[in-house]
Design an enzyme around this catalytic site. Structure first.
Site, PDB file in Angstrom:
ATOM      1  NE  ARG A  78      11.612   6.040 -29.500  1.00 31.64           N
ATOM      2  CZ  ARG A  78      10.917   7.167 -29.562  1.00 31.64           C
ATOM      3  NH1 ARG A  78      11.521   8.309 -29.848  1.00 31.64           N
ATOM      4  NH2 ARG A  78       9.622   7.183 -29.310  1.00 31.64           N
ATOM      5  CG  HIS A 122       6.039   7.371 -32.926  1.00 35.61           C
ATOM      6  ND1 HIS A 122       7.318   7.466 -32.430  1.00 35.61           N
ATOM      7  CD2 HIS A 122       5.745   8.598 -33.419  1.00 35.61           C
ATOM      8  CE1 HIS A 122       7.775   8.694 -32.629  1.00 35.61           C
ATOM      9  NE2 HIS A 122       6.832   9.407 -33.223  1.00 35.61           N
ATOM     10  CD  GLU A 167       6.940  13.724 -28.896  1.00 35.84           C
ATOM     11  OE1 GLU A 167       6.072  14.239 -29.619  1.00 35.84           O
ATOM     12  OE2 GLU A 167       8.143  14.010 -28.994  1.00 35.84           O
ATOM     13  CG  ASN A 293      10.783  12.153 -27.532  1.00 30.21           C
ATOM     14  OD1 ASN A 293      11.646  11.356 -27.131  1.00 30.21           O
ATOM     15  ND2 ASN A 293       9.705  11.751 -28.191  1.00 30.21           N
ATOM     16  CE1 TYR A 295      13.280  16.874 -32.531  1.00 31.69           C
ATOM     17  CE2 TYR A 295      11.604  16.248 -30.940  1.00 31.69           C
ATOM     18  CZ  TYR A 295      12.442  15.927 -31.995  1.00 31.69           C
ATOM     19  OH  TYR A 295      12.445  14.649 -32.503  1.00 31.69           O
ATOM     20  CD  GLU A 349      11.037  11.665 -31.175  1.00 36.15           C
ATOM     21  OE1 GLU A 349      10.763  12.847 -31.487  1.00 36.15           O
ATOM     22  OE2 GLU A 349      10.203  10.745 -31.236  1.00 36.15           O
TER      23      GLU A 349
END
Ligand code: FCB
Length: 444
Positions: A78, A122, A167, A293, A295, A349
């Site tokens: 990606r 992005h 995002e 994504n 985290y 991600e």
């Protein structure tokens, strides 16, 4: 719950980067400037005044990088396209060398048996568009759709997996609400307007994709925030509910034809997106997948009647100071499945910044904390699959250390160490761990 021994045969194991974070070559072959070029060169915006002028120089070293990816055994890479390489002014004349670069990149990937997965945006908006009002201006959405269609036409025979925006929360809220990201504005009501225009851009691009009958899948990558209540108290539960509305429903509902959450119109005086007739239909295009994504997960307490805040916890943290909560990934995936009709999902991600120790001869790099993080998040994906989530793939962030936005080069997320003085790449222990994990899960 069905127990799965291995991941499904067709599960896509991948890895990810983004143009401004890795490409460098910021003024070569006709590339126009983007808002991140401007922002990173504005004093005080990026730690140590770092910028992406050279970054990992992937623009020139992509063949070397793809060789490493092949060794890693990933099925997909990606990456994102720099809009201002294609249209230096944001629209108008196409810059041919930009197209050629991405064609070469895709060909090299395909030759190595790796599927390109392309993110169209992005965060690196052409500066000339910013000068015309950027994402505050509805016209930017139209220019984005043009740009997207050009890329579909030029790369469509090579690319079967497309992501419109990465995002939108960050572009809108960090870029226009808190000012931590380019273009650095600090006004919440502007941030919400920007979000609406970003969503319009997304919808218009998907419309062009369908109309042009391009083949492959198209979706969007979201960093949803779904905090858990810090305790069982009524207040904390309420805080978590507010968190879900502001951090997840705001982004998911409009894509699924449900409009923006009513709660926001009623309770957030800044929430005044400029919605024109037909906008919400444009935004609610049928998608082939949702990219997530992930985290961290936060613990919510009430800040006031209509706002939540994250409570400090004792949970282990990454170098970003983010809590390590693998179960949060399972919870979020299950929540998305249950609330939005079990859509196809890719984790687009996941990964972490951790301490890296280079060997004295600089040929290996020890990063046990990253390996532990990855292991636990792979298990979290497996748990989600066992609970019926339609999870199709996983992209590790990141293939290599790179320019981490406002943190410059001080936070390393890579499974490949990059010496930014020599541009040498050194696979970390986590690289070999991922390689072995993929290979063990692929067989039989
Ligand atoms: C995400 C961004 C990505 C990277 C990671 C650490 O929010 O999409 O570019 O910076 O965080």
């Amino acid at each position: 719950m069905k127990e799965i021994g291995k991941f499904p045969q067709d599960f896509i194991w991948g890895t990810a980067t983004a143009s401004y974070q890795v490409e460098g070559a910021y003024n070569e072959d006709g590339r126009g400037l983007s808002i991140w070029d401007t922002f990173s060169k504005t004093e005080g915006k990026v730690l140590h005044g770092h910028n992406g002028d050279t970054a990992c120089n992937q623009y020139h070293l992509y063949k070397e990088d793809i060789k490493l990816m092949r060794e890693l055994g990933v099925k997909s890479y990606r990456f994102s396209i720099s809009w201002s390489r294609i249209y230096p002014e944001g629209f108008g004349e196409i810059n041919k060398p930009g197209i050629i670069y991405y064609k070469n990149l895709c060909d090299e990937l395909l030759g190595a048996g790796i599927e390109p997965c392309v993110t169209l945006y992005h965060w690196d908006l052409p500066q000339t568009l910013e000068d015309k009002g950027g994402w505050r201006n509805r016209d930017t959405a139209k220019h984005f759709a043009e740009y997207a269609e050009t890329v579909f036409k030029e790369l469509g025979s090579r690319v079967k997996m497309w992501i419109t925006l990465n995002e939108p929360f960050c572009s809108a809220m960090l870029g226009h609400g808190t000012g931590e990201h380019a273009p650095g504005m600090k006004d919440l009501s502007t941030a919400y307007k920007v979000l609406h225009n970003l969503y319009l851009a997304h919808g218009l691009a998907v419309k062009r994709f369908r109309k042009g009958k391009f083949t492959g899948k198209i979706g969007i990558s979201l960093n949803l925030d779904r905090p858990r209540p810090a305790s069982d108290s009524q207040n904390d539960k309420k805080a978590a509910e507010i968190g879900v509305i502001k951090g997840s429903r705001l982004y998911m509902d409009p894509l699924f034809g449900r409009g923006y959450p009513e709660w926001l119109f009623k309770n957030d005086p800044d929430f005044k997106p400029e919605i024109e007739e037909g906008d919400m239909q444009i935004i609610a295009q049928q998608l082939d997948f949702i990219g997530l994504n992930y985290y961290t997960e936060q613990a919510a307490v009430l800040k006031d009647e209509t706002n939540w805040k994250a409570e400090k916890t004792k949970i282990d943290k990454s170098e970003m100071n983010w809590d390590i909560v693998p179960e949060g990934l399972t919870r979020l995936l299950v929540w998305m499945s249950e609330n939005y009709g079990n859509p196809e999902i890719y984790v687009t991600e996941n990964g972490g910044a951790f301490k890296d120790t280079l060997s004295s001869d600089c040929i290996s790099c020890n990063d046990p904390d990253r390996i532990n993080y990855l292991k636990s998040h792979f298990s979290a994906c497996k748990n989600a699959l066992e609970q019926g989530v339609n999870l199709k793939g996983y992209y590790l962030w990141s293939f290599m250390d790179n320019f981490e936005w406002a943190y410059g080069y001080t936070k390393r997320f890579g499974i490949t160490y990059v010496d930014f003085n020599t541009q040498e790449r050194i696979p970390k222990d986590s690289f070999y761990f991922y390689r072995d994990y993929i290979s063990a899960n692929r067989s039989s």
